[in-house]
Design a protein around this motif. Structure first.
Motif: not given
Length: 105
Positions: A44-70
């Motif tokens: 709720p505190t994120l700016a719209d641009d940050d929400l755009d980035s977050l949505e793009a990140l959540l669009g990544w299909d490989d959850d194990h890879e995404l978690y490894a990035w985190i």
């Protein structure tokens, strides 16, 4: 006039709801336990641009890879190395530390 003024807040709440759904239902529990609380608490505190980035990140299909990035065990592609990723990593460190302090793990 009140209906017109309320619409941006409604749109944002709906957007955050969709983002939260995607964050909590990744299919890989470890990612859910970082991304879900992050969206609930920080989203709720994120700016719209940050929400755009977050949505793009959540669009990544490989959850194990995404978690490894985190968690930093795999390099993050430049397009996902955003201020939001930095916030997620910081949140994860704080979130895990708090859970351990409360007796988890």
């Amino acid at each position: 006039m009140a209906d017109i003024d309320a619409r941006p807040n409604e749109d944002r709440r709906e957007r955050l709801g969709r983002i939260a759904f995607r964050a909590w239902r990744r299919g890989f529990r470890e990612a859910d336990l970082v991304l879900g609380p992050f969206v609930d608490q920080v989203g709720p505190t994120l700016a719209d641009d940050d929400l755009d980035s977050l949505e793009a990140l959540l669009g990544w299909d490989d959850d194990h890879e995404l978690y490894a990035w985190i968690i930093g065990t795999a390099p993050t592609p430049l397009e996902y190395e955003t201020p939001v990723m930095t916030k997620i990593r910081g949140f994860m460190r704080d979130h895990v530390a708090a859970a351990v302090a409360e007796g988890a793990g």
